[in-house]
Design a protein around this motif. Structure first.
Motif, PDB file in Angstrom:
ATOM      1  N   UNK A 221       0.862  -1.265   0.088  1.00 33.16           N
ATOM      2  CA  UNK A 221       0.033   0.109  -0.147  1.00 33.16           C
ATOM      3  C   UNK A 221       0.868   1.429  -0.079  1.00 33.16           C
ATOM      4  N   UNK A 222       0.418   2.341  -0.788  1.00 36.33           N
ATOM      5  CA  UNK A 222       1.235   3.389  -1.046  1.00 36.33           C
ATOM      6  C   UNK A 222       2.270   3.312  -2.193  1.00 36.33           C
ATOM      7  N   UNK A 223       2.355   2.251  -2.859  1.00 28.67           N
ATOM      8  CA  UNK A 223       3.225   2.233  -3.928  1.00 28.67           C
ATOM      9  C   UNK A 223       2.174   2.111  -5.087  1.00 28.67           C
ATOM     10  N   UNK A 224       2.805   2.306  -6.542  1.00 30.00           N
ATOM     11  CA  UNK A 224       1.900   2.072  -7.593  1.00 30.00           C
ATOM     12  C   UNK A 224       2.767   1.950  -8.883  1.00 30.00           C
ATOM     13  N   UNK A 225       2.101   1.625  -9.853  1.00 25.98           N
ATOM     14  CA  UNK A 225       2.866   1.662 -11.255  1.00 25.98           C
ATOM     15  C   UNK A 225       2.113   2.513 -12.064  1.00 25.98           C
ATOM     16  N   UNK A 226       2.649   3.367 -12.508  1.00 30.11           N
ATOM     17  CA  UNK A 226       2.030   4.796 -13.435  1.00 30.11           C
ATOM     18  C   UNK A 226       2.247   4.344 -14.913  1.00 30.11           C
ATOM     19  N   UNK A 227       1.263   4.666 -15.774  1.00 29.60           N
ATOM     20  CA  UNK A 227       1.263   4.435 -17.029  1.00 29.60           C
ATOM     21  C   UNK A 227       1.163   5.862 -17.703  1.00 29.60           C
ATOM     22  N   UNK A 228       2.030   6.136 -18.787  1.00 25.36           N
ATOM     23  CA  UNK A 228       2.150   7.325 -19.535  1.00 25.36           C
ATOM     24  C   UNK A 228       1.838   7.085 -21.092  1.00 25.36           C
ATOM     25  N   UNK A 229       1.104   7.882 -21.748  1.00 27.95           N
ATOM     26  CA  UNK A 229       1.207   7.701 -23.195  1.00 27.95           C
ATOM     27  C   UNK A 229       2.306   8.247 -23.903  1.00 27.95           C
ATOM     28  N   UNK A 230       2.971   7.191 -24.598  1.00 26.04           N
ATOM     29  CA  UNK A 230       4.082   7.644 -25.329  1.00 26.04           C
ATOM     30  C   UNK A 230       5.394   7.195 -24.837  1.00 26.04           C
ATOM     31  N   UNK A 231       6.582   6.939 -25.544  1.00 26.28           N
ATOM     32  CA  UNK A 231       7.519   6.163 -25.227  1.00 26.28           C
ATOM     33  C   UNK A 231       8.655   7.394 -24.750  1.00 26.28           C
ATOM     34  N   UNK A 232       9.431   7.034 -23.827  1.00 24.83           N
ATOM     35  CA  UNK A 232      10.440   7.843 -23.323  1.00 24.83           C
ATOM     36  C   UNK A 232       9.867   9.298 -22.525  1.00 24.83           C
ATOM     37  N   UNK A 269      -5.276   0.848 -25.203  1.00 23.82           N
ATOM     38  CA  UNK A 269      -5.441   0.700 -26.892  1.00 23.82           C
ATOM     39  C   UNK A 269      -4.080   0.646 -27.198  1.00 23.82           C
ATOM     40  N   UNK A 270      -3.867   0.231 -28.420  1.00 23.33           N
ATOM     41  CA  UNK A 270      -2.424  -0.486 -29.162  1.00 23.33           C
ATOM     42  C   UNK A 270      -1.590   1.179 -29.134  1.00 23.33           C
ATOM     43  N   UNK A 271      -0.422   0.862 -28.817  1.00 20.05           N
ATOM     44  CA  UNK A 271       0.680   1.977 -28.953  1.00 20.05           C
ATOM     45  C   UNK A 271       1.515   1.918 -27.996  1.00 20.05           C
ATOM     46  N   UNK A 272       2.582   3.079 -27.939  1.00 20.88           N
ATOM     47  CA  UNK A 272       3.769   3.139 -27.189  1.00 20.88           C
ATOM     48  C   UNK A 272       3.334   4.015 -25.784  1.00 20.88           C
ATOM     49  N   UNK A 273       3.880   3.169 -24.717  1.00 20.43           N
ATOM     50  CA  UNK A 273       3.621   3.947 -23.237  1.00 20.43           C
ATOM     51  C   UNK A 273       5.209   3.944 -22.630  1.00 20.43           C
ATOM     52  N   UNK A 274       5.039   4.710 -21.485  1.00 24.02           N
ATOM     53  CA  UNK A 274       6.073   4.565 -20.763  1.00 24.02           C
ATOM     54  C   UNK A 274       5.661   4.201 -19.291  1.00 24.02           C
ATOM     55  N   UNK A 275       6.046   3.165 -18.821  1.00 22.48           N
ATOM     56  CA  UNK A 275       5.461   2.724 -17.278  1.00 22.48           C
ATOM     57  C   UNK A 275       6.724   3.116 -16.344  1.00 22.48           C
ATOM     58  N   UNK A 276       6.241   3.439 -15.260  1.00 25.59           N
ATOM     59  CA  UNK A 276       7.271   4.002 -14.171  1.00 25.59           C
ATOM     60  C   UNK A 276       6.627   3.415 -12.776  1.00 25.59           C
TER      61      UNK A 276
END
Length: 331
Positions: A221-232, A269-276
């Motif tokens: 609890x208190x941690x997470x994986x964030x996902x952003x649209x686009x690479x880099x 949806x299909x495409x490039x993402x950045x996971x952090x």
């Protein structure tokens, strides 16, 4: 019966049989309607046991903003969005007939407590449960103009379409001072379920052992994986400025002795993402705009990040290890 008349009768009978064979079903090639299924899913929020919203209706709007189709949900559908994480969803309507075409917006109506937050008594129509206590959720204009989410939703003639509306609760819920009420201002996106993939992975439990982490090392609890649209993309928390995370996922403790965690993000949806990955995500407050803050002193810090590619009908794996993250598509 003379020959010309007999030929006329046979011709009429043949035409009639042909019409009967083609049928008048709405699923035929000349149909002017299609079938629509619409559900909801959730990108979760920290420190809550339940987030229940009572949905009362759905409206499909055309390009001019006019209501083209409406559906009453009676009795209201009370749905705990926290049970709909990852690739889980719940239908509001299923295989209903609607005129074929393109709808530019969806509006969801809900039951909400009054905005004054005065003299409210449980049970509440819509609420958030924290530490076992129900707190009323106030949805500005929820019962009148409703939640609005941009489409388009395309219903093909004689076809069947399925869409899911994603509630990103991390960006949506804020406490109203000392009133005991919470505001729900949902950040929504709608996705075509025939054009999606998903992201799953493992988070090394040792990543939470760092002295800078505020997450619980046992539960995650208190941690997470964030996902952003686009690479880099350089990761940032929810603060009203770009880059805003498209979605996020809480950690789930693995049922073994490793001390590692898993996570899942669905309906992408299909495409490039950045996971952090962040082990200070519990401090992410959408009401606090910390744009321009030095990342070294920001309350929400990101460690490992990795570029991922999402493909249709594919589960992509991104594991966050103590050394470095690794992303691989499923075979």
């Amino acid at each position: 019966m003379n020959t010309p008349f007999r030929l006329l009768v046979l011709s009429l009978l043949s035409s009639l049989l042909l019409l009967i064979g083609c049928g008048g079903s709405s699923s035929g090639p000349n149909a002017t309607t299609g079938k629509l299924s619409l559900g909801v899913t959730d990108a979760p929020v920290d420190n809550a046991d339940a987030v229940v919203i009572s949905f009362t209706g759905i409206e499909l709007l055309d390009a001019q903003g006019g209501v083209s189709q409406s559906f009453d949900l009676q009795p209201p559908q009370a749905i705990d969005l926290l049970k709909l994480q990852g690739s889980n969803s719940q239908l509001l309507i299923s295989d209903v007939d609607v005129p074929a075409g393109v709808y530019q917006e969806v509006r969801l109506s809900v039951e909400s407590e009054n905005s004054s937050c005065q003299n409210l008594v449980a049970p509440f129509a819509s609420y958030i449960t924290i530490n076992g206590t129900q707190n009323p959720l106030v949805v500005p204009s929820g019962g009148s103009s409703g939640f609005k989410v941009k489409g388009p939703l395309t219903i093909a003639t004689g076809g069947a379409a399925s869409y899911v509306i994603d509630f990103d609760l991390r960006k949506s819920i804020s406490q109203r001072g000392g009133t005991g009420c919470f505001n729900l201002k949902p950040v929504l996106r709608v996705v075509d379920t025939s054009q999606i993939g998903s992201l799953v992975g493992t988070v090394d439990g040792d990543l939470l052992q760092d002295s800078s982490c505020t997450a619980d090392v046992q539960s995650g609890e208190g941690a997470a994986v964030y996902l952003f649209a686009g690479a880099g993309v350089t990761p940032d928390d929810v603060d009203g400025t770009d880059p805003e995370p498209l979605s996020s996922a809480l950690l789930v403790a693995k049922n073994d002795q490793s001390g590692d965690f898993s996570y899942a993000v669905g309906f992408l949806t299909a495409g490039d993402y950045t996971a952090a990955f962040s082990c200070t995500a519990g401090a992410d407050d959408p009401e606090t705009n910390d744009a321009g803050v030095d990342p070294a002193t920001d309350t929400v810090r990101f460690g490992n990040a990795v570029d991922v590619v999402i493909s249709v009908d594919t589960v992509t794996t991104a594991d966050f290890l103590l050394q470095s993250p690794q992303a691989t598509p499923a075979p």
